[in-house]
Design an enzyme around this catalytic site. Structure first.
Site, mmCIF file in Angstrom:
data_model
loop_
_atom_site.group_PDB
_atom_site.id
_atom_site.type_symbol
_atom_site.label_atom_id
_atom_site.label_comp_id
_atom_site.label_asym_id
_atom_site.label_seq_id
_atom_site.Cartn_x
_atom_site.Cartn_y
_atom_site.Cartn_z
ATOM 1 N N ASP A 169 0.862 -1.183 0.000
ATOM 2 C CA ASP A 169 0.000 0.000 0.000
ATOM 3 C C ASP A 169 0.891 1.223 0.000
ATOM 4 O OD1 ASP A 169 -2.766 1.295 0.659
ATOM 5 O OD2 ASP A 169 -1.384 2.139 2.122
ATOM 6 N N GLU A 253 -1.212 -1.450 -5.857
ATOM 7 C CA GLU A 253 -2.497 -0.945 -6.327
ATOM 8 C C GLU A 253 -2.235 -0.192 -7.627
ATOM 9 O OE1 GLU A 253 -3.966 1.718 -3.287
ATOM 10 O OE2 GLU A 253 -1.970 1.912 -2.478
ATOM 11 N N ASP A 333 -3.309 1.174 6.902
ATOM 12 C CA ASP A 333 -2.553 0.854 5.693
ATOM 13 C C ASP A 333 -2.168 -0.617 5.636
ATOM 14 O OD1 ASP A 333 -2.757 3.507 5.007
ATOM 15 O OD2 ASP A 333 -0.848 4.039 5.947
#
Ligand SMILES: [Zn+2]
Length: 371
Positions: A169, A253, A333
């Site tokens: 992340d 991501e 996170d």
């Protein structure tokens, strides 16, 4: 090399102007009906390439022909990028246009020294061993330093077996969180350089316009910029190396999707922090080692509970994920990173794999930009 660079830049700007003029002429003709309606004519790469040898200036004769052709290629590529939705091609100033390329031949590496056609032998400090077959050679100027980079072709490596994997992340701050809970911060000196940049930029703004002092200060600012760029790259190189050495599959991501969803301010902080660079470096190092890098749709990764799968809505300011359904309490996170890892495979459509970097390099309108 300076002269070659200038000649190339002028050719770039002239070719761009020519294509632009033709486009505007088409527009005029259509607007005022000077010609019959029909398909407008454009100037294409081929037209400019065919015209090039017929009308070379004395400066252009001093430059290896394929280097000039490559300039036209760059113009063409910037138009192709424009057609794909990026900005309109821009004229290049002296400080912006900083490289030229030998796309096939005209260069040679002999006893560790590059020999460039029409330029001669140059001494270099070699940072890396050359592997594979050399395809292109690019010379790049960075303020007062010159770099030469070779693009090489290597055989595809055998694919690794996936034994270890990690989800990552990337945060708002310049911090990344791994799905094993580890947090990685960029080195302190990077922050210090950024402070120095602010300081030097302030000094620059106080100098009188067009003064000699201002010119000198602008060079100082450019050099601090360079140092930050190099420090960032160095950090990204080391981190990506560590990731690829440790894990067989790395899941990020997809920032392209994330940027579309979220606001402009956030998008800026993402690009500033150099996430794209980290991802690109990880991607190519992984490809080199036969390992896997994947990008998943980040939608919901920060809201969904990584333990029970229920949605736990929370504002951006809430830093802890606390699940009322299963009782899981986890750093926000960290929870997101676990979700990012577990998204792989379940949303096959969103997962991209392999070396599809090109579409994400929106900053390199000039096309090929050496490392
Ligand atoms: Zn839960």
């Amino acid at each position: 090399m300076n002269r070659t660079l200038t000649t190339c830049r002028h050719l770039y700007n002239d070719s761009l102007a020519e294509r632009k003029r033709k486009a505007e002429l088409n527009e005029l003709e259509r607007t005022f009906g000077i010609i019959q309606w029909g398909e407008p004519e454009w100037i294409e790469y081929e037209d400019q390439q065919n015209a090039l040898p017929l009308m070379k200036t004395s400066y252009q004769k001093e430059v290896f022909s394929q280097v000039l052709q490559n300039v036209l290629k760059r113009v063409d590529r910037s138009f192709q990028n424009f057609f794909r939705g990026f900005g309109y091609p821009r004229f290049q100033g002296r400080n912006r246009y900083n490289s030229f390329t030998y796309p096939q031949k005209g260069f040679e590496l002999k006893d560790g020294k590059p020999i460039l056609s029409k330029i001669g032998n140059i001494k270099i400090i070699q940072h890396r061993e050359i592997e594979g077959k050399i395809k292109t050679c690019t010379i790049k100027k960075d303020i007062d330093q010159w770099y030469v980079s070779f693009a090489c072709e290597i055989d595809e490596p055998a694919l690794a077996e996936i034994k270890t994997e990690i989800g990552i992340d990337v945060g708002l701050s310049s911090l990344i969180t791994l799905s094993n809970g580890e947090k990685i911060e960029p080195p302190k000196f990077l922050r210090e350089s950024e402070d120095k940049l602010t300081h030097e930029q302030k000094r620059l703004s106080r100098k009188r316009l067009r003064s000699k002092n201002r010119k000198q200060q602008a060079i100082i600012v450019a050099k601090v910029h360079r140092r930050i760029r190099n420090q960032r790259k160095d950090f990204a190189h080391k981190l990506s190396r560590e990731l690829v050495d440790t894990y067989d599959r790395i899941v990020f991501e997809d920032l392209q999707i994330k940027n579309m969803v979220q606001n402009h301010h956030l998008a800026k902080s993402i690009s500033d922090a150099g996430w794209y660079q980290l991802m690109n470096l990880t991607e190519y190092k992984a490809a080199y080692a036969g390992k896997f890098v994947e990008f998943v749709n980040p939608a919901g990764t920060s809201q969904i509970c990584s333990s029970c799968g229920n949605s736990v809505q929370k504002e951006l300011s809430v830093r802890v994920h606390s699940c009322p359904f299963c009782g899981l309490v986890l750093d926000r996170d960290h929870n997101a990173a676990i979700n990012i890892l577990s998204t792989v495979g379940t949303t096959g459509i969103n997962a991209r794999q392999g070396l599809s970097i090109e579409s994400r390099c929106s900053g390199t309108l000039r096309g090929f930009s050496p490392e």
